[in-house]
Motif scaffolding. Sequence first.
Motif, PDB file in Angstrom:
ATOM      1  N   GLY A  54     -21.261   0.117  38.156  1.00 36.83           N
ATOM      2  CA  GLY A  54     -20.451   0.860  39.314  1.00 36.83           C
ATOM      3  C   GLY A  54     -20.137  -0.186  40.318  1.00 36.83           C
ATOM      4  O   GLY A  54     -18.878  -0.150  40.812  1.00 36.83           O
ATOM      5  N   LYS A  55     -21.204  -0.888  40.645  1.00 35.55           N
ATOM      6  CA  LYS A  55     -21.016  -1.978  41.892  1.00 35.55           C
ATOM      7  C   LYS A  55     -20.172  -3.000  41.386  1.00 35.55           C
ATOM      8  O   LYS A  55     -19.275  -3.339  42.452  1.00 35.55           O
ATOM      9  CB  LYS A  55     -22.429  -2.388  42.279  1.00 35.55           C
ATOM     10  CG  LYS A  55     -22.628  -3.541  43.007  1.00 35.55           C
ATOM     11  CD  LYS A  55     -23.987  -3.944  43.705  1.00 35.55           C
ATOM     12  CE  LYS A  55     -23.940  -4.999  44.454  1.00 35.55           C
ATOM     13  NZ  LYS A  55     -23.858  -6.222  43.966  1.00 35.55           N
ATOM     14  N   ALA A  56     -20.220  -3.390  40.333  1.00 34.23           N
ATOM     15  CA  ALA A  56     -19.233  -4.537  39.631  1.00 34.23           C
ATOM     16  C   ALA A  56     -17.859  -4.033  39.936  1.00 34.23           C
ATOM     17  O   ALA A  56     -16.823  -4.743  40.056  1.00 34.23           O
ATOM     18  CB  ALA A  56     -19.795  -4.858  38.424  1.00 34.23           C
ATOM     19  N   LYS A  57     -17.472  -2.864  39.478  1.00 36.39           N
ATOM     20  CA  LYS A  57     -16.241  -2.294  39.478  1.00 36.39           C
ATOM     21  C   LYS A  57     -15.581  -2.547  40.767  1.00 36.39           C
ATOM     22  O   LYS A  57     -14.448  -2.608  40.807  1.00 36.39           O
ATOM     23  CB  LYS A  57     -16.129  -0.726  38.806  1.00 36.39           C
ATOM     24  CG  LYS A  57     -16.124  -0.875  37.304  1.00 36.39           C
ATOM     25  CD  LYS A  57     -16.020   0.477  36.896  1.00 36.39           C
ATOM     26  CE  LYS A  57     -15.841   0.561  35.232  1.00 36.39           C
ATOM     27  NZ  LYS A  57     -15.519   2.048  34.703  1.00 36.39           N
ATOM     28  N   LYS A  58     -16.458  -1.996  41.549  1.00 37.56           N
ATOM     29  CA  LYS A  58     -16.133  -1.859  42.977  1.00 37.56           C
ATOM     30  C   LYS A  58     -15.836  -3.120  43.488  1.00 37.56           C
ATOM     31  O   LYS A  58     -14.743  -3.412  44.277  1.00 37.56           O
ATOM     32  CB  LYS A  58     -17.090  -1.115  43.958  1.00 37.56           C
ATOM     33  CG  LYS A  58     -16.831  -0.832  45.353  1.00 37.56           C
ATOM     34  CD  LYS A  58     -17.843  -0.191  46.014  1.00 37.56           C
ATOM     35  CE  LYS A  58     -17.371   0.243  47.482  1.00 37.56           C
ATOM     36  NZ  LYS A  58     -18.366   0.723  48.260  1.00 37.56           N
ATOM     37  N   GLU A  59     -16.593  -4.107  43.096  1.00 37.61           N
ATOM     38  CA  GLU A  59     -16.313  -5.495  43.908  1.00 37.61           C
ATOM     39  C   GLU A  59     -14.933  -6.062  43.068  1.00 37.61           C
ATOM     40  O   GLU A  59     -14.329  -7.012  43.783  1.00 37.61           O
ATOM     41  CB  GLU A  59     -17.402  -6.770  43.205  1.00 37.61           C
ATOM     42  CG  GLU A  59     -18.936  -6.371  44.114  1.00 37.61           C
ATOM     43  CD  GLU A  59     -19.988  -7.095  43.690  1.00 37.61           C
ATOM     44  OE1 GLU A  59     -19.551  -8.113  43.184  1.00 37.61           O
ATOM     45  OE2 GLU A  59     -21.162  -6.973  44.042  1.00 37.61           O
ATOM     46  N   LEU A  60     -14.898  -5.949  41.637  1.00 38.74           N
ATOM     47  CA  LEU A  60     -13.659  -6.211  40.935  1.00 38.74           C
ATOM     48  C   LEU A  60     -12.455  -5.752  41.784  1.00 38.74           C
ATOM     49  O   LEU A  60     -11.340  -6.571  41.836  1.00 38.74           O
ATOM     50  CB  LEU A  60     -13.526  -5.676  39.717  1.00 38.74           C
ATOM     51  CG  LEU A  60     -14.472  -6.522  38.655  1.00 38.74           C
ATOM     52  CD1 LEU A  60     -14.705  -5.984  37.371  1.00 38.74           C
ATOM     53  CD2 LEU A  60     -14.102  -7.853  38.392  1.00 38.74           C
ATOM     54  N   VAL A  61     -12.241  -4.439  42.173  1.00 39.53           N
ATOM     55  CA  VAL A  61     -11.241  -3.800  42.951  1.00 39.53           C
ATOM     56  C   VAL A  61     -11.213  -4.565  44.085  1.00 39.53           C
ATOM     57  O   VAL A  61     -10.030  -4.786  44.595  1.00 39.53           O
ATOM     58  CB  VAL A  61     -11.416  -2.360  42.998  1.00 39.53           C
ATOM     59  CG1 VAL A  61     -10.332  -1.727  43.924  1.00 39.53           C
ATOM     60  CG2 VAL A  61     -11.406  -1.608  41.667  1.00 39.53           C
ATOM     61  N   GLU A  62     -12.173  -4.925  45.067  1.00 39.35           N
ATOM     62  CA  GLU A  62     -11.884  -5.469  46.302  1.00 39.35           C
ATOM     63  C   GLU A  62     -11.189  -7.118  46.021  1.00 39.35           C
ATOM     64  O   GLU A  62     -10.324  -7.382  46.775  1.00 39.35           O
ATOM     65  CB  GLU A  62     -13.307  -5.622  46.968  1.00 39.35           C
ATOM     66  CG  GLU A  62     -14.183  -4.296  47.349  1.00 39.35           C
ATOM     67  CD  GLU A  62     -15.395  -4.532  47.952  1.00 39.35           C
ATOM     68  OE1 GLU A  62     -15.933  -5.456  47.777  1.00 39.35           O
ATOM     69  OE2 GLU A  62     -16.031  -3.497  48.343  1.00 39.35           O
ATOM     70  N   LYS A  63     -11.778  -7.520  44.873  1.00 37.11           N
ATOM     71  CA  LYS A  63     -11.161  -8.795  44.790  1.00 37.11           C
ATOM     72  C   LYS A  63      -9.758  -8.934  44.123  1.00 37.11           C
ATOM     73  O   LYS A  63      -8.803  -9.733  44.746  1.00 37.11           O
ATOM     74  CB  LYS A  63     -12.194  -9.673  43.622  1.00 37.11           C
ATOM     75  CG  LYS A  63     -11.697 -11.197  43.341  1.00 37.11           C
ATOM     76  CD  LYS A  63     -11.549 -11.937  44.517  1.00 37.11           C
ATOM     77  CE  LYS A  63     -11.502 -13.617  44.186  1.00 37.11           C
ATOM     78  NZ  LYS A  63     -11.245 -14.274  45.344  1.00 37.11           N
ATOM     79  N   PHE A  64      -9.515  -7.954  43.095  1.00 37.42           N
ATOM     80  CA  PHE A  64      -8.125  -8.035  42.492  1.00 37.42           C
ATOM     81  C   PHE A  64      -7.382  -6.953  42.521  1.00 37.42           C
ATOM     82  O   PHE A  64      -6.240  -6.819  41.887  1.00 37.42           O
ATOM     83  CB  PHE A  64      -8.574  -8.311  41.013  1.00 37.42           C
ATOM     84  CG  PHE A  64      -9.319  -9.587  40.658  1.00 37.42           C
ATOM     85  CD1 PHE A  64      -8.687 -10.751  40.720  1.00 37.42           C
ATOM     86  CD2 PHE A  64     -10.777  -9.409  40.260  1.00 37.42           C
ATOM     87  CE1 PHE A  64      -9.524 -12.005  40.472  1.00 37.42           C
ATOM     88  CE2 PHE A  64     -11.503 -10.310  39.918  1.00 37.42           C
ATOM     89  CZ  PHE A  64     -10.746 -11.949  40.108  1.00 37.42           C
ATOM     90  N   GLY A  65      -7.534  -6.026  43.407  1.00 32.07           N
ATOM     91  CA  GLY A  65      -6.925  -4.776  43.938  1.00 32.07           C
ATOM     92  C   GLY A  65      -5.446  -5.060  44.397  1.00 32.07           C
ATOM     93  O   GLY A  65      -4.574  -4.453  44.115  1.00 32.07           O
ATOM     94  N   TYR A  66      -5.202  -6.371  44.845  1.00 31.42           N
ATOM     95  CA  TYR A  66      -3.744  -6.825  45.200  1.00 31.42           C
ATOM     96  C   TYR A  66      -2.867  -6.698  44.001  1.00 31.42           C
ATOM     97  O   TYR A  66      -1.864  -6.612  43.999  1.00 31.42           O
ATOM     98  CB  TYR A  66      -3.760  -8.167  45.965  1.00 31.42           C
ATOM     99  CG  TYR A  66      -4.114  -9.237  44.777  1.00 31.42           C
ATOM    100  CD1 TYR A  66      -3.209  -9.971  43.879  1.00 31.42           C
ATOM    101  CD2 TYR A  66      -5.470  -9.584  44.704  1.00 31.42           C
ATOM    102  CE1 TYR A  66      -3.465 -10.871  43.246  1.00 31.42           C
ATOM    103  CE2 TYR A  66      -5.781 -10.689  43.868  1.00 31.42           C
ATOM    104  CZ  TYR A  66      -4.742 -11.196  43.203  1.00 31.42           C
ATOM    105  OH  TYR A  66      -5.041 -12.237  42.428  1.00 31.42           O
ATOM    106  N   LEU A  67      -3.414  -6.777  42.658  1.00 27.37           N
ATOM    107  CA  LEU A  67      -2.658  -6.611  41.485  1.00 27.37           C
ATOM    108  C   LEU A  67      -1.806  -5.221  41.334  1.00 27.37           C
ATOM    109  O   LEU A  67      -0.939  -5.362  40.568  1.00 27.37           O
ATOM    110  CB  LEU A  67      -3.368  -6.955  40.425  1.00 27.37           C
ATOM    111  CG  LEU A  67      -4.043  -8.457  40.172  1.00 27.37           C
ATOM    112  CD1 LEU A  67      -4.935  -8.636  39.090  1.00 27.37           C
ATOM    113  CD2 LEU A  67      -2.918  -9.403  40.271  1.00 27.37           C
ATOM    114  N   GLY A  68      -2.597  -4.362  41.784  1.00 25.50           N
ATOM    115  CA  GLY A  68      -1.955  -3.011  41.796  1.00 25.50           C
ATOM    116  C   GLY A  68      -0.842  -2.648  42.838  1.00 25.50           C
ATOM    117  O   GLY A  68      -0.472  -1.446  42.912  1.00 25.50           O
TER     118      GLY A  68
END
Length: 382
Positions: A336-350
Amino acid sequence: MSGTSQHLLIADYLILSLPQSAHAEEWLEQSLNNGKQPLYKLKIPDFQSGTLDSLVQESEELSKIDQQLGGSVSKVVEILNSVSESKSNSNSSRTIQSRSVFDYVQNFQWNTSKYRLDKPISQLVKIISSEAVTLDSDVRSTFQNYQTAKSNFLAADRKRNGDLSIKSLHEIVKPEQFVLDSENLVTILIAVPNNLVSEFKNKYETLTQFVIPRSAEAIAKDLEFTLFTVTLFKKFQQEFINNAREQKWHPRTDFVYSEETLNNLRKEFDITKATESKLKNEVIRLSKTAYLDIVACWFHIKVIRVYVEAVLRYGLPPQFDNYLIKFEGSNLKNLGKAKKELVEKFGYLGGDGYSTNSNLHEYASLVDSDYEPFVLYNFEVV
């Protein structure tokens, strides 16, 4: 995590697809969860894409099949665990083509000999899913046959080894204890609870008319019951049986003395035991084989699903990088923590709606909280 709550979860992978322009590999290796998560490149072939409209339809179908095959794998593992003598025996099934499931997934290669890449995606999906569904059906059917055989064996075992109220009596009683071939008289067997024997002796002669006085004879005893014979006129047999049941005695109306029946019961025990053992081995063999094949089908479906979603998200021609991020043991809690970090890093793609810096306010409820701003799926190994 769907379909795995009752099973031991061996490992969970995040399958991630990002546009090549994201330059993600170095960050994923060094920064995601402080660089602690094993990372693997996932090779996804170029498929016959078809139109975007057809890919939208396939996307919905793939979602259903993905979930269905995950459920099939869980069911096969559940069946295997239920019939295997030990957990280690059932866990040994987790190999594909002489490789561990982990090795198969982490070094995945599309099976071009079975699933030719010149076929359209829709056709590949049908071929792979129908293969998996057939395997699932075969395992469930064989397991059902095994359960029936097991019930038959347990019933035969109860007849042989149960207490005097249920077991077969053919090896206990003798012909001379019965009135045989009489026109008027009949001998009844009754299993009487040991704590009611005195009451039985005082009452049985008066239960109906024409019970032969002092005809009760104790012929066997176990921890729970004493078995008696009682002789009376046939005319009052059913009345005697009904009244005996009211006294909480157990008339053995299922018993008719017969040498042929005795031989049949011996055969029944041996046959049901052999059938149960044979089908048990068949379930284990088939479940192990099906596990390998269904997991392979499931992962092929995942790969197609990632490709379809990546094309729909990032466009054609397909230019995206695909990764497997592995979580197992104590690291499972970091998913769950990793998913959150992924969104923080690559959220701009959405776009702005999914940027972590975006201020959604009253529109927040319109955003699907399960929808990721990039292509991300779980693959659970159970």
